[in-house]
Design an enzyme around this catalytic site. Sequence first.
Site, PDB file in Angstrom:
ATOM      1  CB  CYS A  13      -1.097  -0.005   1.121  1.00  0.00           C
ATOM      2  SG  CYS A  13      -2.125  -1.381   1.130  1.00  0.00           S
ATOM      3  CG  HIS A  56      -3.245   3.751   1.838  1.00  0.00           C
ATOM      4  ND1 HIS A  56      -3.728   3.161   0.566  1.00  0.00           N
ATOM      5  CD2 HIS A  56      -3.137   2.771   2.595  1.00  0.00           C
ATOM      6  CE1 HIS A  56      -3.971   1.847   0.593  1.00  0.00           C
ATOM      7  NE2 HIS A  56      -3.766   1.862   2.035  1.00  0.00           N
ATOM      8  CG  ASN A  90      -6.606  -0.855   0.932  1.00  0.00           C
ATOM      9  OD1 ASN A  90      -5.882  -0.452  -0.037  1.00  0.00           O
ATOM     10  ND2 ASN A  90      -6.270  -1.095   2.035  1.00  0.00           N
TER      11      ASN A  90
END
Length: 323
Positions: free
Chosen positions: A114, A250, A280
Site C-alpha cells: 500500500c 492512502h 482500499n
Amino acid sequence: MTIRAVVKGVGHYLPERVVANADLETLVDTTDEWIKSRSGIERRHYAAEGQTTADLGTRAARAALADAGLAPNDIDAIIVATSTADLTFPSAATMIQDGLGMTKGFAFDVQAVCAGFVFALTNANALILSGQAKRVLVIGAETFSRLMDWSDRTTCVLFGDGAGALVLEAAEGDGTNADRGILSADLNSDGRFRDLLYVDGGSSTGTTGHLRMEGREVFRHAVEKLAETAHTALAKAGLTSDDVDWIVPHQANIRIIEATAKRMQLSMDRVVVTVQDHGNTSAASIPLALSVGKARGQIKEGDLLVTEAIGGGLAWGSVVLRW
C-alpha cells in the site's frame, strides 16, 4: 537554479464492475452497515475476468498522458507500484510500456504494497534530480480482488481494483519550498512487523496465496506512523501542518484517515477522501485520489499536498509536493 520534479498530468482508471456493500451480503456473512461503520467503504470496483493489472495501469497512464498533453515516447521512464503484477516476470511496467506503444526509455516495478506509490514517486524524483530522466510516468495499479479469501469477512470486503498515474517532469525552481514539485520525502520499513499484513503465498511456495491481516495492530501502527512520517517530511521541507492545503492519504479506512488528520491537527475538510467509492486499492489509492481530487476541483496549482501511506512490510512513508 534547482531542478524539481513537477506534476505535469494525472489520470486514473476504474474497472466497469461496481460492487456495493449490499452485493457482498450474498457472498459473505456481512452487512452494509458493518462495512461502512468500520471502514467508511460503500462500494468498490472489481476487474473483469481476463482484465489484468497491466491493463488497468495502461488505461490510467493514457489518461495521465492526455492530461499532460504528451505522447508515450515523450516519456523517459515508467515506474509501476504494484503487488499484483500479471506475471512473476516480466514487470507490469514493461507490459504497460508495450501497451502504450512506447519504444524508448526504461520501465520497472516497485513493490511496497500500500506504500508502493510513495516509494515509486520518491524513486521517480531521484531519477529526475540525478538527470537520469526528464519525464517519468509513475503508476499505481492493483487487482487485489484476486488475493481475497472469501471466507475471511473482516478483510475481503475492504479491497478493490483500480489504477492511477501521474507524469513527473523536470522543471527549474528557485530552491525554496515555494517551488512547484516534490519538496521532500520520507521512507521507512520494519520487517519485524511483516506478519501483521501479508499474503501467504508466492512463486517460491507454488501458490498465489491470500491476503492476511491483523486489523487492530495495523490500525494502531498506521495512525502512529502516518502522522509521524508526514511531520518528518514537512520538517525536511521547512514546513508545518499549517502550510498544508490537502492531505492525500492512502485510502484504506476512514477511521485511520480521520485519526491521522487529527494527529496532524488538520480538519477533514482539508483531506481528499475517496475510500467510500473505491475501497482500499493498495498502491493505486493515492494516485486515484490525486486524479479524483483534481477532477473535483479540490486540488489546484500551487496547493501544498502531503501524501502518506503504510502497507505490508511494514513499509510506510510520505511525500510533500506543491501541485
